[in-house]
Motif scaffolding. Structure first.
Motif, mmCIF file in Angstrom:
data_model
loop_
_atom_site.group_PDB
_atom_site.id
_atom_site.type_symbol
_atom_site.label_atom_id
_atom_site.label_comp_id
_atom_site.label_asym_id
_atom_site.label_seq_id
_atom_site.Cartn_x
_atom_site.Cartn_y
_atom_site.Cartn_z
ATOM 1 N N LEU A 153 20.253 96.012 93.065
ATOM 2 C CA LEU A 153 20.481 97.396 92.667
ATOM 3 C C LEU A 153 19.622 98.322 93.521
ATOM 4 O O LEU A 153 18.431 98.057 93.722
ATOM 5 C CB LEU A 153 20.142 97.575 91.190
ATOM 6 C CG LEU A 153 21.041 96.827 90.198
ATOM 7 C CD1 LEU A 153 20.476 96.920 88.787
ATOM 8 C CD2 LEU A 153 22.469 97.362 90.234
ATOM 9 N N PRO A 154 20.194 99.403 94.039
ATOM 10 C CA PRO A 154 19.442 100.263 94.955
ATOM 11 C C PRO A 154 18.405 101.156 94.294
ATOM 12 O O PRO A 154 17.544 101.723 94.978
ATOM 13 C CB PRO A 154 20.547 101.121 95.604
ATOM 14 C CG PRO A 154 21.649 101.141 94.588
ATOM 15 C CD PRO A 154 21.602 99.807 93.920
ATOM 16 N N ALA A 155 18.487 101.310 92.964
ATOM 17 C CA ALA A 155 17.552 102.212 92.281
ATOM 18 C C ALA A 155 17.495 101.852 90.808
ATOM 19 O O ALA A 155 18.296 101.065 90.302
ATOM 20 C CB ALA A 155 17.995 103.668 92.460
ATOM 21 N N ARG A 156 16.531 102.450 90.130
ATOM 22 C CA ARG A 156 16.435 102.364 88.676
ATOM 23 C C ARG A 156 16.315 103.775 88.132
ATOM 24 O O ARG A 156 15.697 104.647 88.752
ATOM 25 C CB ARG A 156 15.216 101.541 88.242
ATOM 26 C CG ARG A 156 15.209 100.106 88.706
ATOM 27 C CD ARG A 156 16.339 99.285 88.133
ATOM 28 N NE ARG A 156 16.365 99.273 86.683
ATOM 29 C CZ ARG A 156 17.259 98.591 85.958
ATOM 30 N NH1 ARG A 156 18.196 97.878 86.574
ATOM 31 N NH2 ARG A 156 17.226 98.620 84.655
ATOM 32 N N ALA A 157 16.903 104.023 86.979
ATOM 33 C CA ALA A 157 16.858 105.358 86.387
ATOM 34 C C ALA A 157 15.424 105.722 86.017
ATOM 35 O O ALA A 157 14.702 104.906 85.445
ATOM 36 C CB ALA A 157 17.748 105.409 85.149
ATOM 37 N N LEU A 196 27.772 100.336 87.816
ATOM 38 C CA LEU A 196 26.519 100.260 88.576
ATOM 39 C C LEU A 196 25.497 101.260 88.059
ATOM 40 O O LEU A 196 24.311 100.936 87.946
ATOM 41 C CB LEU A 196 26.793 100.488 90.062
ATOM 42 C CG LEU A 196 27.033 99.241 90.914
ATOM 43 C CD1 LEU A 196 25.788 98.390 91.019
ATOM 44 C CD2 LEU A 196 28.179 98.397 90.373
ATOM 45 N N LEU A 197 25.936 102.459 87.736
ATOM 46 C CA LEU A 197 25.013 103.434 87.157
ATOM 47 C C LEU A 197 24.443 102.915 85.834
ATOM 48 O O LEU A 197 23.238 103.054 85.560
ATOM 49 C CB LEU A 197 25.717 104.771 86.932
ATOM 50 C CG LEU A 197 26.012 105.606 88.179
ATOM 51 C CD1 LEU A 197 26.921 106.774 87.829
ATOM 52 C CD2 LEU A 197 24.713 106.117 88.805
#
Length: 280
Positions: free
Chosen positions: A89-93, A116-117
């Motif tokens: 995953l490219p990011a985390r919230a 994915l979001l």
């Protein structure tokens, strides 16, 4: 792992044909191979005798033997290190995100964007102008069998997008050096698609299986904190100083209009939302 390519077998080979081919290509004994994973299977029909063609990833019992074999067989283009195909995953919230991202449309693009979001913790809101895939299936059969058209629930509009009724073919000619398509296939399988789509050359799921797959993917989005709102049509986009600030949404069940605040909006419209294209 070691990747072996261009392993050719007859259409109806003996059960041990693939392991024996692997052992022969690597020059190892049977007990040296721990596992053979089929990455891809295709067919060579250029000659009278059709052949199956495999690409496999091989795990050895002794992992320390892998670099030795790769060095020994360095001149053989059919023997290479297995690539890293793990999706990350490219990011985390971030904590305390003021506004949830909004995805407009719930076809293939919208489904995977929302999924994915959700997996990254963003808890997206999905706005889909059509109906759920089950209701949409009934409406589509009504069109095909009784010539009754629902303009907002048909082959083009609704959960799953147009591809839901086109047999679910999953292949393209696009190169995929980062193996992002692998993530797509794995999510389909996790949602109930046939496991063979991970390795056959021209995979497809089939319309009747797709309905349940789409529902399962929606359920995962919701379980991860996302929300999918059906029969919600975006009629305007509010922009301030070049930045999206919100959407005007028509509830097609009640006929009421509301404003939805949002700083991040994905327009996953498909190719048939001409009124939305005109509005934009």
């Amino acid at each position: 792992m070691i990747r072996l390519s261009e392993i050719k077998l007859p259409l109806d080979p003996p059960a041990d044909a693939l392991p024996r081919a692997v052992q022969g290509l690597l020059g190892v004994e049977p007990d040296a191979v721990a596992h053979i994973h089929v990455h891809k299977r295709s067919f060579d029909a250029r000659k009278v005798d059709l052949l199956q063609v495999y690409i496999v990833d091989v795990t050895l019992v002794d992992a320390g033997l892998e670099p030795v074999l790769l060095a020994k067989l360095a001149g053989n283009p059919r023997v290479t290190p297995s690539p890293d195909m793990v999706y990350r995953l490219p990011a985390r919230a971030p904590a305390g995100l003021p506004l949830r991202p909004v995805v407009v449309g719930f076809g293939p693009c919208g489904i995977f964007c929302a999924l994915l979001l959700a997996q990254m913790g963003f808890k997206p809101i999905v706005l889909e102008r059509g109906k759920t895939v089950r209701q949409r299936t009934r409406d589509t059969w009504g069109l095909w069998r009784k010539s009754v058209l629902d303009p907002e629930s048909n082959v083009q509009f609704g959960e799953g997008g147009a591809g839901t009724f086109s047999d679910g073919k999953l292949y393209s000619q696009i190169k995929d050096p980062r193996f992002l398509g692998r993530k797509v296939m794995e999510e389909f399988v996790k949602a109930g698609a046939p496991p063979e789509i991970l390795y056959v050359a021209h995979p497809h799921i089939g319309t009747f299986k797709l309905v349940k797959v789409v529902e399962t993917m929606r359920a995962e989005i919701v379980a991860l904190g996302g929300e999918v709102r059906f029969e919600q049509r975006v009629t305007d986009v509010e922009i301030e100083d070049g930045q999206v600030r919100g959407l005007t949404v028509l509830d097609q069940q009640t006929g009421t209009t509301s404003e939805l605040r949002a700083d991040h909006v994905v327009m996953a419209l498909g190719h048939s939302s001409r009124d939305t294209f005109a509005m934009l």
